[in-house]
Write an enzyme that holds these catalytic residues in place. Structure first.
Site, PDB file in Angstrom:
ATOM      1  N   GLU A  96       0.828  -1.219   0.000  1.00  0.00           N
ATOM      2  CA  GLU A  96       0.000   0.000   0.000  1.00  0.00           C
ATOM      3  C   GLU A  96       0.857   1.262   0.000  1.00  0.00           C
ATOM      4  O   GLU A  96       0.515   2.264   0.619  1.00  0.00           O
ATOM      5  CB  GLU A  96      -0.967  -0.003   1.202  1.00  0.00           C
ATOM      6  CG  GLU A  96      -1.894  -1.185   1.264  1.00  0.00           C
ATOM      7  CD  GLU A  96      -2.688  -1.409  -0.013  1.00  0.00           C
ATOM      8  OE1 GLU A  96      -2.822  -0.460  -0.818  1.00  0.00           O
ATOM      9  OE2 GLU A  96      -3.159  -2.533  -0.240  1.00  0.00           O
ATOM     10  N   GLY A  97       1.962   1.205  -0.738  1.00  0.00           N
ATOM     11  CA  GLY A  97       2.913   2.302  -0.777  1.00  0.00           C
ATOM     12  C   GLY A  97       3.935   2.130   0.321  1.00  0.00           C
ATOM     13  O   GLY A  97       3.595   2.193   1.505  1.00  0.00           O
TER      14      GLY A  97
END
Length: 598
Positions: free
Chosen positions: A440-441
């Site tokens: 998620e980054g």
């Protein structure tokens, strides 16, 4: 595997005593979210997590998901647990009543997610990704799309995914290759392959709704040319039932270090039928709705796994006998003392406790902001909440996962050699937590987002929105008889935070590398200061309760002792992060790339 007990007393402490959720719910018109209703929901959620999900955690890790010619089978008990979750109405707890939801505040959904993630992180990925997909469709889909997809996802009959990453690009979505070709009937033919798709294929629901980033034939280059599409596994029939199979297939599943019972898939789209969400070439804006939901959820995983590890570690430390206390025997009737008497074991347990309880406060404050951003009475209040969320989201994701990973490592360390053995379950928590700083980054990307986009990009506006809150708190409590020394410490760090920001901003005007060089230390500095603020808010309540003669003195005294530990043992880490952030980029960038080779 350690037994999991939902920390309901600590949850209610934050809800009722620190953040006054009842008043907050009243302010946004959430009349159904009465204290009794909230209490009942938390109690039932705890039972489900403790009795249904937690017993499946280790067995799911041992079994993993199975892949056979495009078909993914989840571990034993997962499908049945999901059916029970759906039957209990949990999927629609905070969903829009217009599409079958119960319409309760979004923060309540986050509280249930905490218990789910702590009891069984892998299982929690399936409903978690679905809630994220629902949020994107609700924010950006047409009314027809909402009626078709949200209704069935709220029911739990259909689940959802987020399809961004491709083999040649992770964070750099501007270079994706998946294509969307317009069709005569208004649909699009989607072709391409996506990797690392959590819950991309499984046997727990009758349909899977993929949200896919792709580019139209005439799309501008880079991220300005990305569009978002709904691509269901099965096309909806005329009556909304499951229709024909779409040209979507699972090519394989990944063999991973952790979260093994969550199917991480390669998903192939071979001219699959897709439907545009929102405007063409505006897909990244739409996907950010889901990405921000996922980033907050990922931050929660750091808290969840840290909590599960702490519960196992503190129980073990109270039972494991090793050596005598340095100050003399504490259990003279036994051959040795329990290890919880030893200072270094206390250091580990208190570090875990301080991070878990501080991160829970940060998470609940953020959850309250989500409610306000959705439903506050005035546009000004909603905008203020959105600004604070924009600042805190990357901090929640990165700081909570970094400290959650530290907590799970410490929990394993408390067990000594037994922690390294699979049967005790502590090493699984470390493995499951290790992905959280990555997906998620990555946390490095979160740090760049915080410093580059949110803080410097807003010319400090978003930062000042939070530092003003801290400043006003410190002014109000400057003469507190028990806490004034800690308040002064926080006030100094809060002022220093602004000075550090200004120093990096000035350096970055001459050399943009200064932002990347400072960003991770800047984020961690911010996280430690933010937790100090929340620890003082908790300590203030604890002092007031003790002064009033509470019959739960031990609970409140523990809060004060943990706050004292945090300020003396963990908050000083800000000095190291400050020095590193101020060190500049030269020491990172001066070595030529070829000199890294052996």
């Amino acid at each position: 595997m350690p037994d999991y007990k939902a920390p309901l007393r600590d949850m209610r402490f934050l809800l009722d005593e620190v953040f006054d959720f009842p008043a907050s719910y009243a302010a946004i018109g959430a009349d159904d979210a009465t204290p009794d209703m909230v209490g009942a929901i938390l109690e039932e959620g705890a039972k489900f997590c403790e009795q249904v999900l937690a017993p499946l955690n280790r067995s799911g890790d041992e079994e993993e998901c199975q892949f056979d010619n495009g078909v993914v089978t989840t571990p034993r008990g997962f499908k049945e647990a999901f059916a029970q979750y759906v039957e209990g109405g949990w999927m629609g707890l905070a969903a829009d009543p217009a599409y079958g939801g119960q319409g309760l505040p979004h923060s309540l959904g986050l509280l249930i997610s905490e218990m789910i993630g702590a009891s069984n992180t892998s299982w929690g990925m399936y409903p978690g990704l679905t809630h994220g997909a629902m949020s994107a469709i609700h924010a950006h889909g047409s009314e027809e799309q909402k009626q078709i997809y949200l209704t069935r996802m709220t029911e739990g009959r259909w689940t959802g995914t987020m399809c961004l990453t491709e083999a040649h690009c992770g964070t750099d979505l501007g270079i994706i290759k998946t294509r969307a070709v317009p069709q005569a009937d208004g649909s699009y033919a989607i072709s391409g392959s996506k990797i690392f798709i959590s819950a991309g294929e499984h046997d727990m629901s009758e349909n899977i709704v993929h949200l896919v980033l792709a580019k139209l034939p005439d799309a501008p280059a880079g991220t300005r040319g990305i569009s978002l599409f709904i691509v269901p596994k099965f096309l909806p029939g005329a009556d909304g039932s499951v229709g024909d199979r779409n040209a979507v297939s699972c090519g394989s599943i990944e063999h991973k270090m952790g979260i093994k019972a969550s199917a991480t898939c390669v998903i192939n789209f071979d001219s699959a039928t897709g439907y545009l969400i929102g405007e063409a070439n505006k897909g990244l804006n739409c996907m950010f709705t889901m990405m921000n939901h996922a980033r907050l959820g990922t931050g929660m995983q750091g808290l969840c796994l840290g909590e599960a590890s702490y519960q196992g570690a503190v129980k073990y430390a109270g039972e494991r006998l090793q050596m005598r206390a340095l100050t003399g025997p504490k259990a003279p009737d036994k051959p040795a003392d329990p290890i919880i008497v030893h200072p270094d074991v206390r250091r580990m347990l208190l570090t875990m406790k301080a991070f878990n309880e501080g991160n829970r406060a940060l998470a609940y404050f953020t959850a309250q902001l989500i409610d306000q951003a959705h439903a506050a009475a005035s546009a000004e209040q909603r905008a203020e909440a959105e600004d604070l969320l924009a600042l805190l989201t990357p901090i929640c994701k990165a700081f909570m996962t970094e400290t959650g990973l530290e907590a799970t490592n410490l929990g394993m360390q408390v067990f000594g050699g037994h922690g390294f053995i699979r049967e005790w379950g502590m090493e699984q928590l470390v493995r499951d937590c290790r992905i959280a700083p990555i997906y998620e980054g990555t946390n490095g990307i979160q740090a760049l987002d915080l410093l580059g986009r949110k803080v410097l990009g807003s010319q400090g506006k978003l930062l000042r929105g939070f530092t003003r809150i801290v400043h006003k708190f410190c002014e109000a409590q400057a003469e507190h008889p028990q806490l004034k020394a800690q308040v002064a410490q926080l006030a100094g760090l809060n002022k220093q935070w602004g000075e550090l920001t200004q120093k990096i901003g000035l350096a970055a005007m001459k050399n943009p590398d200064e932002v990347g060089a400072a960003s991770m230390d800047y984020l961690m500095y911010a996280g430690y200061v933010i937790l100090a603020y929340f620890w003082l808010r908790m300590a203030l309540v604890a002092q007031d309760k003790l002064a009033a003669g509470s019959d739960e003195a031990a609970f409140y005294q523990a809060k004060l002792a943990t706050c004292d530990f945090y300020f003396k043992r963990l908050l000083p880490r800000t000095a190291a992060h400050l020095a590193a952030a101020e060190a500049g980029s030269d020491c990172l960038m001066s070595l030529p790339a070829e000199h890294f080779a052996l």
